[in-house]
Motif scaffolding. Structure first.
Motif, PDB file in Angstrom:
ATOM      1  N   ILE A  59       0.701  -1.160   0.173  1.00  0.00           N
ATOM      2  CA  ILE A  59      -0.111  -0.055  -0.128  1.00  0.00           C
ATOM      3  C   ILE A  59       0.902   1.211   0.129  1.00  0.00           C
ATOM      4  O   ILE A  59       0.726   2.192  -0.775  1.00  0.00           O
ATOM      5  N   MET A  60       1.779   1.301   0.824  1.00  0.00           N
ATOM      6  CA  MET A  60       2.965   2.608   1.178  1.00  0.00           C
ATOM      7  C   MET A  60       3.442   2.998  -0.077  1.00  0.00           C
ATOM      8  O   MET A  60       3.475   4.264  -0.534  1.00  0.00           O
ATOM      9  N   VAL A  61       3.658   2.116  -1.014  1.00  0.00           N
ATOM     10  CA  VAL A  61       4.585   2.483  -2.159  1.00  0.00           C
ATOM     11  C   VAL A  61       3.609   2.702  -3.637  1.00  0.00           C
ATOM     12  O   VAL A  61       4.293   3.063  -4.708  1.00  0.00           O
ATOM     13  N   LEU A  62       2.328   2.787  -3.513  1.00  0.00           N
ATOM     14  CA  LEU A  62       1.291   3.081  -4.410  1.00  0.00           C
ATOM     15  C   LEU A  62       1.835   4.185  -5.440  1.00  0.00           C
ATOM     16  O   LEU A  62       1.845   4.124  -6.402  1.00  0.00           O
ATOM     17  N   ALA A  63       2.005   5.146  -4.927  1.00  0.00           N
ATOM     18  CA  ALA A  63       2.415   6.527  -5.418  1.00  0.00           C
ATOM     19  C   ALA A  63       3.942   7.039  -5.663  1.00  0.00           C
ATOM     20  O   ALA A  63       4.107   8.121  -5.647  1.00  0.00           O
ATOM     21  N   PHE A 107      10.186  26.296   1.390  1.00  0.00           N
ATOM     22  CA  PHE A 107       9.517  26.078   2.494  1.00  0.00           C
ATOM     23  C   PHE A 107       8.129  24.992   2.461  1.00  0.00           C
ATOM     24  O   PHE A 107       7.876  24.184   3.243  1.00  0.00           O
ATOM     25  N   PHE A 108       7.171  25.856   1.724  1.00  0.00           N
ATOM     26  CA  PHE A 108       5.725  25.325   1.653  1.00  0.00           C
ATOM     27  C   PHE A 108       6.012  24.040   0.995  1.00  0.00           C
ATOM     28  O   PHE A 108       5.202  23.152   1.421  1.00  0.00           O
ATOM     29  N   LEU A 109       6.589  23.851  -0.086  1.00  0.00           N
ATOM     30  CA  LEU A 109       6.760  22.470  -0.666  1.00  0.00           C
ATOM     31  C   LEU A 109       7.280  21.308   0.362  1.00  0.00           C
ATOM     32  O   LEU A 109       6.872  20.140   0.365  1.00  0.00           O
ATOM     33  N   SER A 110       8.160  21.893   0.897  1.00  0.00           N
ATOM     34  CA  SER A 110       8.689  20.837   2.026  1.00  0.00           C
ATOM     35  C   SER A 110       7.896  20.278   3.081  1.00  0.00           C
ATOM     36  O   SER A 110       8.084  19.466   3.719  1.00  0.00           O
ATOM     37  N   MET A 111       6.966  21.300   3.217  1.00  0.00           N
ATOM     38  CA  MET A 111       5.766  20.901   4.263  1.00  0.00           C
ATOM     39  C   MET A 111       4.566  20.192   3.708  1.00  0.00           C
ATOM     40  O   MET A 111       4.235  19.420   4.537  1.00  0.00           O
ATOM     41  N   CYS A 112       4.354  20.274   2.481  1.00  0.00           N
ATOM     42  CA  CYS A 112       3.351  19.501   1.818  1.00  0.00           C
ATOM     43  C   CYS A 112       2.958  18.057   2.381  1.00  0.00           C
ATOM     44  O   CYS A 112       2.265  17.880   2.781  1.00  0.00           O
ATOM     45  N   ARG A 113       4.098  17.195   1.850  1.00  0.00           N
ATOM     46  CA  ARG A 113       3.922  15.984   1.996  1.00  0.00           C
ATOM     47  C   ARG A 113       3.667  15.297   3.368  1.00  0.00           C
ATOM     48  O   ARG A 113       2.807  14.592   3.660  1.00  0.00           O
ATOM     49  N   GLN A 114       4.525  15.923   4.275  1.00  0.00           N
ATOM     50  CA  GLN A 114       4.733  15.479   5.680  1.00  0.00           C
ATOM     51  C   GLN A 114       3.542  15.975   6.734  1.00  0.00           C
ATOM     52  O   GLN A 114       2.670  15.526   7.430  1.00  0.00           O
ATOM     53  N   VAL A 163      -2.684  10.412   8.505  1.00  0.00           N
ATOM     54  CA  VAL A 163      -2.388   9.183   9.435  1.00  0.00           C
ATOM     55  C   VAL A 163      -3.258   9.295  10.682  1.00  0.00           C
ATOM     56  O   VAL A 163      -3.737   8.329  11.258  1.00  0.00           O
ATOM     57  N   ILE A 164      -3.513  10.304  11.049  1.00  0.00           N
ATOM     58  CA  ILE A 164      -4.441  10.597  12.253  1.00  0.00           C
ATOM     59  C   ILE A 164      -6.086  10.417  11.839  1.00  0.00           C
ATOM     60  O   ILE A 164      -6.833   9.746  12.519  1.00  0.00           O
ATOM     61  N   LEU A 165      -6.427  10.756  10.804  1.00  0.00           N
ATOM     62  CA  LEU A 165      -7.660  10.330  10.220  1.00  0.00           C
ATOM     63  C   LEU A 165      -8.239   9.047   9.734  1.00  0.00           C
ATOM     64  O   LEU A 165      -9.081   8.502  10.321  1.00  0.00           O
ATOM     65  N   LEU A 166      -7.473   8.684   8.962  1.00  0.00           N
ATOM     66  CA  LEU A 166      -8.004   7.547   8.248  1.00  0.00           C
ATOM     67  C   LEU A 166      -8.043   6.321   8.976  1.00  0.00           C
ATOM     68  O   LEU A 166      -9.078   5.575   8.799  1.00  0.00           O
ATOM     69  N   PRO A 167      -7.163   6.094  10.097  1.00  0.00           N
ATOM     70  CA  PRO A 167      -7.629   4.819  10.822  1.00  0.00           C
ATOM     71  C   PRO A 167      -8.844   4.799  11.501  1.00  0.00           C
ATOM     72  O   PRO A 167      -9.269   3.787  12.030  1.00  0.00           O
ATOM     73  N   TYR A 168      -9.404   5.994  11.797  1.00  0.00           N
ATOM     74  CA  TYR A 168     -10.832   5.960  12.157  1.00  0.00           C
ATOM     75  C   TYR A 168     -11.821   5.322  11.408  1.00  0.00           C
ATOM     76  O   TYR A 168     -12.860   4.761  12.105  1.00  0.00           O
ATOM     77  N   TYR A 169     -11.422   5.368  10.182  1.00  0.00           N
ATOM     78  CA  TYR A 169     -12.446   4.588   9.205  1.00  0.00           C
ATOM     79  C   TYR A 169     -11.822   3.352   8.807  1.00  0.00           C
ATOM     80  O   TYR A 169     -12.726   2.361   8.228  1.00  0.00           O
ATOM     81  N   PHE A 170     -10.536   3.081   8.367  1.00  0.00           N
ATOM     82  CA  PHE A 170     -10.127   2.101   7.702  1.00  0.00           C
ATOM     83  C   PHE A 170      -9.098   1.015   8.564  1.00  0.00           C
ATOM     84  O   PHE A 170      -8.295   0.332   8.496  1.00  0.00           O
ATOM     85  N   ASP A 171      -9.028   1.553  10.063  1.00  0.00           N
ATOM     86  CA  ASP A 171      -8.329   0.949  11.166  1.00  0.00           C
ATOM     87  C   ASP A 171      -6.645   0.923  11.024  1.00  0.00           C
ATOM     88  O   ASP A 171      -6.382   2.056  10.220  1.00  0.00           O
ATOM     89  N   LEU A 172      -6.108  -0.377  10.746  1.00  0.00           N
ATOM     90  CA  LEU A 172      -4.785  -0.057  10.567  1.00  0.00           C
ATOM     91  C   LEU A 172      -4.241   0.278   9.194  1.00  0.00           C
ATOM     92  O   LEU A 172      -3.239   0.923   8.826  1.00  0.00           O
ATOM     93  N   SER A 173      -5.105  -0.357   8.306  1.00  0.00           N
ATOM     94  CA  SER A 173      -4.904  -0.052   6.885  1.00  0.00           C
ATOM     95  C   SER A 173      -4.772   1.228   6.374  1.00  0.00           C
ATOM     96  O   SER A 173      -4.180   1.711   5.809  1.00  0.00           O
ATOM     97  N   GLY A 174      -5.699   2.272   7.161  1.00  0.00           N
ATOM     98  CA  GLY A 174      -5.604   3.619   7.254  1.00  0.00           C
ATOM     99  C   GLY A 174      -4.246   4.375   7.365  1.00  0.00           C
ATOM    100  O   GLY A 174      -3.899   5.321   6.466  1.00  0.00           O
ATOM    101  N   TRP A 200      -1.434   3.217   6.462  1.00  0.00           N
ATOM    102  CA  TRP A 200      -0.372   2.720   5.289  1.00  0.00           C
ATOM    103  C   TRP A 200      -1.116   3.596   4.034  1.00  0.00           C
ATOM    104  O   TRP A 200      -0.299   4.134   3.265  1.00  0.00           O
ATOM    105  N   MET A 201      -2.367   3.718   4.040  1.00  0.00           N
ATOM    106  CA  MET A 201      -3.001   4.424   3.049  1.00  0.00           C
ATOM    107  C   MET A 201      -2.719   5.890   2.821  1.00  0.00           C
ATOM    108  O   MET A 201      -2.655   6.473   2.028  1.00  0.00           O
ATOM    109  N   ALA A 202      -2.540   6.598   4.190  1.00  0.00           N
ATOM    110  CA  ALA A 202      -2.004   7.943   4.055  1.00  0.00           C
ATOM    111  C   ALA A 202      -0.873   8.249   3.187  1.00  0.00           C
ATOM    112  O   ALA A 202      -0.670   9.286   2.887  1.00  0.00           O
ATOM    113  N   PHE A 203       0.267   7.167   3.151  1.00  0.00           N
ATOM    114  CA  PHE A 203       1.400   7.508   2.213  1.00  0.00           C
ATOM    115  C   PHE A 203       1.156   7.564   0.782  1.00  0.00           C
ATOM    116  O   PHE A 203       1.538   8.693   0.221  1.00  0.00           O
TER     117      PHE A 203
END
Length: 454
Positions: free
Chosen positions: A365-369, A393-400, A408-419, A421-424
């Protein structure tokens, strides 16, 4: 002296980019490989405790990443100034920058070491340590902190050497320290039975040896710039310029550290030590994709900086275009490799079936993009090389910061642990779209400038 850097403005871009980037790619891959070897030895040396040992190193790793982020920020800021000054023939300012970088690195390294060394338990708990892996995390972190000066000066000097157009020196240093680290890992962990502490000590000693090698390069007069004591005197305007330009790189590195902090804490809730260990291995494997891309960006930086300083905008655009093409291919190759054989990679680090199976699912999942990662890295480097602090500075902040951590904080509420890995891949995609927009806008501007000069 100037002739040593003038090839940045005359050599064919394709040849020049590979000439400058190849040593960086080789050196960075060696660095990534010995980080993998560290984890490999920890997993193999601890046997039944391999999951806890790997998890402990993963918990301590954000501290090491933060240290590296500090040094890369200084190094990139100094490199940008030096390469632009060489392009505009202002050698005196380039030499003043070199001296101020040394002073700035020393002061910030000492402050960093004092702040973190005396608060190591609280920091590791903040980084997501559990009751079971804390002992391993602390063993690793204490030794790493004792080697702060070796880490910071090593990474700073590597950046400066590349800015001068001498990437082979940086490559030789990274290969030398990487091979030494692997050799010391085997001796200290198996020969002396030092466990996790041995892995950390091997890393510090290898970095120290590499730093000494680069100091000899400058002190021995092999650099095109003279290292004079008079230039060590702080010039606050110059330090400000270094800091502002390098801040984007520092934030990118620090956001890696913060991202790992958040992930370790989230994983502790949704998957425990096993998931932390999975992430500890996966993040090292992802470096096999990221390091060649960063290597291309290292090759790009002096080309853009020099030719922008010389107002040769056509060469600036050509170098950016070729860099984006190459990094996309690297990302695609990494995606194919890691998604095809994830279980094989994880089985190298442990015989634990749960770790191998969970790791294989997460990595796919993590390497999809992954093919899109280069857009953000090259975009950030491009604006840094121009001395454009805000967009870099803006671009360096974008991804992380803007995308990955909230997801990473939001998706596990809906997809549990898979969420987690999907965040990446989702964050990679979003950061790539924004980076492409900003780079294309600047690319068109330079096209117009180049046409008007003709």
């Amino acid at each position: 002296m100037n002739e040593k850097s003038e090839f940045l403005g005359t050599e064919k871009i394709n040849k020049l980019l590979w000439q400058l980037a190849t040593p960086a790619i080789i050196g960075l891959l060696v660095q990534a490989f010995y980080n993998l070897v560290d984890t490999f030895f920890v997993g193999r040396a601890l046997g039944d405790q391999s999951v806890l040992g790997i998890a402990g190193v993963a918990v301590a790793f954000p501290l090491q990443m933060l240290m590296i982020a500090l040094s890369i920020g200084i190094g990139v800021g100094g490199s940008s100034v030096i390469s632009r000054m060489l392009g505009s023939k202002d050698v005196k300012k380039a030499e003043r920058t070199l001296g101020n970088v040394f002073t700035f690195t020393l002061v910030l390294s000492i402050i960093f070491q004092i702040l973190f060394f005396f608060n190591v338990d609280a920091i590791l708990n903040l980084f997501g340590a559990t009751a079971d892996n804390l002992v391993y995390a602390k063993e690793y972190a204490v030794v790493i902190l004792q080697g702060t000066l070796a880490f910071t000066f090593g990474f700073v000097l590597n950046n400066l050497v590349r800015a001068e157009g001498n990437p082979k020196i940086a490559m030789n240093n990274m290969i030398f320290s990487g091979v030494l680290n692997i050799f010391l890992d085997a001796i200290l962990m198996f020969g002396f039975g030092m466990g996790v502490k041995g892995a950390a000590l091997a890393t510090v000693l290898a970095q120290l040896a590499g730093t000494i090698y680069l100091l000899y390069y400058y002190i021995g007069g092999k650099s095109p710039l003279r290292l004079e004591l008079a230039n060590f005197k702080p010039q606050f305007e110059l330090i400000k310029e270094i800091s502002v330009i390098g801040f984007g790189s520092f934030i990118m590195g620090a956001s890696n550290s913060f991202m790992m902090l958040v992930l370790n804490n989230v994983l502790a809730v949704y998957g425990g030590d096993l998931s932390i260990a999975v992430f500890g291995v996966a993040i090292k494997l992802l470096m096999l994709i990221l390091m060649p891309i960063i290597g291309i960006s290292h090759g790009l930086q002096p080309i853009v900086g020099y030719n922008y300083g010389a107002e040769n905008y056509e060469r600036v655009n050509e170098s950016v275009k070729k860099s984006l093409m190459i990094t996309t291919l690297f990302g695609l190759a990494g995606f194919i490799l890691l998604s095809a054989f994830p279980g094989t990679f994880f089985s190298m680090f442990s015989t634990d079936a749960d770790l191998i199976n969970s790791g294989a699912s997460a990595l796919r999942i993590m390497v999809l993009a992954s093919p899109l990662i280069g857009l953000n890295v090259i975009g950030t480097t491009f604006f840094q090389s121009l001395g454009r602090a805000r967009p870099s500075f803006f671009l360096s902040m974008c991804r992380q910061i803007l995308f990955l951590i909230p997801l990473v904080i939001l998706l596990p509420y809906y997809f549990d642990l898979s969420g987690v890995w999907m965040a990446f891949p989702i964050s990679d995609l979003m950061a790539a779209i924004i980076s492409l927009f900003l780079v294309w806008k600047e690319y068109r501007y330079f096209q117009d400038r180049s046409s008007s000069k003709a």
